[in-house]
Enzyme design. Sequence first.
Site, short mmCIF file in Angstrom:
data_model
loop_
_atom_site.label_atom_id
_atom_site.label_comp_id
_atom_site.label_asym_id
_atom_site.label_seq_id
_atom_site.Cartn_x
_atom_site.Cartn_y
_atom_site.Cartn_z
CG HIS A 154 -2.92 25.91 61.83
ND1 HIS A 154 -1.98 26.33 62.67
CD2 HIS A 154 -3.33 27.00 61.00
CE1 HIS A 154 -1.98 27.53 62.77
NE2 HIS A 154 -2.81 27.87 61.67
CB CYS A 170 -5.21 29.52 59.43
SG CYS A 170 -4.64 29.58 57.89
#
Length: 198
Positions: A154, A170
Site C-alpha cells: 500500500h 504490510c
Amino acid sequence: MLTRRHFIATGAAITAFGAHPAFAQEAAAPAPEAPVVPADPLAPTLVTLAGAVAANEIHMDPNTFRLYLTLGGDQAMRYAVGVGRPGLYEPGSFYVGAKKEWPSWTPTPEMIERDPEAYEKYADGLEGGPDNPLGARALYLFEPGRGDTYLRIHGTNAPRTIGTAVSNGCARLTNEFVVDLYNRTPMRSKVYLYPRDA
C-alpha cells in the site's frame, strides 16, 4: 512457512540467501559516460535482472527493502519499500486478490490488542483519504484456501518510513509510487515475499 521446495514447485527457486536467483544480484549495466543521479532516490527504476523471470510477478526482498515487478525476460521495475516490523513480517507466496483506490482501513483485532491506545479509536474503520494509513492505493494479498491474509502492499504519506521495518506486516511505498505499481499490476498476479535474514 516458505521453503525451498515450495519455491521450486511454484517455479521460483530461491538461493541459499533466500532470494530468487535473478534478484540475488541485478545484472551489471554498462557504466554511463557521466553518472546519472535520479531526481528521487525512491523513484521506480527499470532494472536488468541476472536471469529471466515470468512477467507480472511481484518479488519482495525485505533485507534490501526492494520490491520488483517483473516485466518478462530479465526486466523488472524496482521500487523502494518499507516492510513489517520484526515478528510481524510474514513471508510466503500470495496473489493479488483485490485492488483498491484510496482504500478504507480497519485495524485488525491483533493490532488493537497490541496497541489499544493507537488503534482502538479506529475499530470501526477509517475512510480512505490522504490521512489513511493505506494511502492512495492498495494491493490486497490472498492465499488459496485462506482468502484475504490482511497483508497489503500500500501507499504511505510518510516517505521517511521507506527503507525501514516499521509496519504491522504490510509493505509500503510512497503514495506517488504505489500508484505506478498499482497501475502496472494485474489482478491475480503472483506475489513472493521472501524471508528476512536471521
